[in-house]
Design an enzyme around this catalytic site. Structure first.
Site, PDB file in Angstrom:
ATOM      1  N   CYS A 431       1.269  -6.569  -0.043  1.00 57.60           N
ATOM      2  CA  CYS A 431       2.077  -7.577  -0.465  1.00 57.60           C
ATOM      3  C   CYS A 431       3.444  -7.095  -0.789  1.00 57.60           C
ATOM      4  O   CYS A 431       3.434  -6.195  -1.741  1.00 57.60           O
ATOM      5  CB  CYS A 431       1.099  -8.253  -1.855  1.00 57.60           C
ATOM      6  SG  CYS A 431       1.993  -9.894  -2.260  1.00 57.60           S
ATOM      7  N   HIS A 473      -2.726 -14.909   4.324  1.00 62.23           N
ATOM      8  CA  HIS A 473      -1.882 -14.326   3.097  1.00 62.23           C
ATOM      9  C   HIS A 473      -0.756 -14.931   2.350  1.00 62.23           C
ATOM     10  O   HIS A 473      -0.807 -15.181   1.385  1.00 62.23           O
ATOM     11  CB  HIS A 473      -1.562 -12.898   3.542  1.00 62.23           C
ATOM     12  CG  HIS A 473      -0.709 -12.025   2.388  1.00 62.23           C
ATOM     13  ND1 HIS A 473      -1.304 -10.861   2.198  1.00 62.23           N
ATOM     14  CD2 HIS A 473       0.233 -12.153   1.886  1.00 62.23           C
ATOM     15  CE1 HIS A 473      -0.691 -10.267   1.314  1.00 62.23           C
ATOM     16  NE2 HIS A 473       0.550 -11.103   0.937  1.00 62.23           N
ATOM     17  N   GLU A 474      -0.013 -15.616   3.176  1.00 61.74           N
ATOM     18  CA  GLU A 474       1.212 -16.223   2.836  1.00 61.74           C
ATOM     19  C   GLU A 474       0.741 -17.657   2.478  1.00 61.74           C
ATOM     20  O   GLU A 474       1.322 -18.233   1.277  1.00 61.74           O
ATOM     21  CB  GLU A 474       2.275 -16.550   4.027  1.00 61.74           C
ATOM     22  CG  GLU A 474       2.781 -15.232   4.666  1.00 61.74           C
ATOM     23  CD  GLU A 474       3.508 -14.245   3.473  1.00 61.74           C
ATOM     24  OE1 GLU A 474       2.931 -13.047   3.430  1.00 61.74           O
ATOM     25  OE2 GLU A 474       4.007 -14.827   2.368  1.00 61.74           O
ATOM     26  N   HIS A 477      -0.189 -17.616  -1.012  1.00 67.70           N
ATOM     27  CA  HIS A 477       1.181 -17.569  -2.002  1.00 67.70           C
ATOM     28  C   HIS A 477       1.476 -18.911  -2.443  1.00 67.70           C
ATOM     29  O   HIS A 477       1.499 -19.180  -3.634  1.00 67.70           O
ATOM     30  CB  HIS A 477       2.009 -16.666  -1.417  1.00 67.70           C
ATOM     31  CG  HIS A 477       1.916 -15.287  -1.551  1.00 67.70           C
ATOM     32  ND1 HIS A 477       2.107 -14.618  -2.910  1.00 67.70           N
ATOM     33  CD2 HIS A 477       2.109 -14.216  -0.483  1.00 67.70           C
ATOM     34  CE1 HIS A 477       2.133 -13.358  -2.706  1.00 67.70           C
ATOM     35  NE2 HIS A 477       2.332 -13.070  -1.437  1.00 67.70           N
TER      36      HIS A 477
END
Length: 508
Positions: A431, A473-474, A477
């Protein structure tokens, strides 16, 4: 317009249901099939058009294995509903049945103690169990993790690689205590890593089996020892099973003048100090530190740390290492918001499209430009992504550059995962917001993501394998999640210095 407590309770139930469904990677249709309901009913409950029923809540709890949180939200709603409607008399719940049948195993009380001896540390864990499920319990999963130098992960990993913890040195022993009669329990190893051991405590021994049947209670106890050369100054308890009460006790030599403090973290909060203080009393040359909590949330972690003020300070890294800039420092200098910032833990707002089309284009351009600048800092051979909050923007925009460097970056506006493959794998992720470490993270092999065009129209795009991992993953966020929230309990982060010795690339 204000909402009533009953409406808020129904909203809380729907939100809890949706959160666990998404975390399990299930569509509403898939969840409905597993629960035996019509797909439209699940959709109506999540959208608040239908109120939940007891049968629906029980099935959702069992299918999603939510650790009792879905059932608790239903009980809060149901209690308010019956208070308003003055129901006929209902029998009180069976003692201990604070969750529905089928929930599984409950820890009614855990008492964990750690004692410092001349030859190392002696740990004793005692758990009072209640089987709220519908099947006999025949084993219990337990873990031991060590970290010799918790403030220096690279050094700790090298130390444990050269001096791995072994099952034989643990001298592990376990018992089941049922109405005062102690029965030895066999155990079987599950995972054996340098600094991490996972094992099953079996409800059996040489004399036979003694399962914990539905509705029954029993207490289990296990103990192990670890030498000073492998145990760092910390003792952590992770809540992996629904737990009603947790007590922690440290027994340290008073002559070493110990100072103890505590930290806690959960899926919804960054690491911070314990909400209640650690107490101390001295007896016969020992300093006894105690701390307790009730109804800790699932996946919460509580860590007691200490230092001996009369002990020599640990050695520090040499000057050359200290002077070398860390990967996280390079990312910070490139403008990437770093872990610990509140912004990374807050869900962002959805763009109002098409009215904010220009805002969307501007943020996308800034994210793409940042990715180009980062190429001067690091070579991203497996692709790379960047979410708006990592540059300080609070809107739902991500840009992902595929592993194929010739491919154009993909921009997603207001992305939302609508379906995911039940097939998953574990790979190491990085990350940009804490680039000093890598972590082993489970992810679906395929994601279906609904996202918007600048004109406000929406479409669904499927991503597979490495691209699915990058997108997941994004999108996390944008919801205030970091990949550490997805890692299995007890699995340590790997310092970047050690990472290439673990695995150099994703394997698809």
């Amino acid at each position: 317009m204000t909402t009533s407590p009953l409406e808020r309770a129904a909203d809380s139930f729907a939100a809890e249901l949706g959160r666990h469904r998404i975390e399990r990677g299930l569509s509403k249709k898939q969840l409905a099939t597993l629960m035996g309901f019509d797909p439209s009913y699940v959709s109506h409950v999540e959208s608040r058009r239908h109120r939940p029923t007891e049968d629906f809540a029980r099935r959702a709890e069992a299918v999603l294995e939510a650790g009792g949180t879905i059932w608790q939200r239903f009980k809060e709603y149901d209690d308010l509903r019956h208070t308003r409607s003055s129901p006929p008399h209902r029998d009180p719940p069976t003692p201990g049945q604070w969750m529905p049948p089928g929930t599984g195993l409950i820890v009614e009380h855990e008492a964990a103690s750690l004692t410092h001896h001349e030859d190392g540390y002696h740990c004793v864990i005692r758990r009072s169990l209640y089987n709220a499920g519908t099947e006999p319990v025949t084993r219990y999963l337990a873990r031991v993790a060590v970290d010799r130098y918790p403030s220096d992960p690279g050094r700790s990993n090298r130390h444990h690689r050269d001096h791995p913890l072994t099952f034989s040195e643990l001298r592990l022993r376990a018992y089941r205590d049922d109405r005062g009669e102690r029965e030895p329990m066999h155990w079987r190893a599950k995972h054996d890593r340098d600094a991490f051991k996972e094992f099953w405590l079996l409800f059996e021994n040489a004399d036979g089996r003694f399962p914990l049947y539905p509705g029954d209670r029993a207490t289990i106890e296990y103990e192990y020892r670890v030498g000073h050369e492998k145990w760092g100054p910390w003792f952590q308890r992770a809540v992996r099973v629904p737990t009603r009460a947790l007590d922690v006790r440290l027994d340290l030599p008073a002559a070493l003048d110990p100072q103890v403090w505590g930290l806690e973290t959960s899926l919804s909060a960054e690491e911070g100090p314990l909400r209640t203080p650690v107490s101390r009393h001295d007896e016969r040359g020992r300093a006894i530190f105690e701390w307790a909590t009730e109804n800790p949330p699932l996946n919460a972690r509580y860590r007691l740390q200490w230092r001996f003020r009369h002990a020599p300070p640990p050695p520090t890294r040499n000057g050359a290492d200290a002077a070398r800039p860390r990967p996280s420092d390079r990312m910070r200098s490139a403008g990437i918001v770093q872990r610990g910032a509140d912004l990374l833990r807050q869900p962002v707002r959805q763009l109002d499209l098409p009215d904010e089309a220009e805002v969307a284009r501007d943020v996308v351009d800034r994210l793409r430009a940042a990715l180009s600048r980062l190429d001067e800092v690091h070579r991203f051979s497996r692709g790379v992504g960047l979410a708006a909050p990592q540059l300080g923007y609070t809107c739902a925009v991500v840009v992902i550059r595929p592993p194929d460097r010739l491919a154009e970056p993909v921009a997603l506006l207001n992305p939302r995962v609508v379906d995911a493959s039940p097939d998953t794998d574990e790979q190491y992720e990085a990350c940009l917001s804490f680039f000093d470490h890598r972590g082993l993270v489970p992810r679906p092999l395929r994601l279906d993501v609904e996202h918007a065009r600048p004109d406000g129209s929406r479409l669904i795009t499927s991503f597979e394998f490495g691209m699915a991992r990058l997108v997941a993953h994004e999108v996390d966020h944008l919801e205030g999640r970091l990949y550490v929230d997805r890692m299995a309990s007890g699995v340590p982060l790997v310092p970047v210095e050690e990472y290439h010795e673990v695995t150099p690339a994703w394997r698809y």
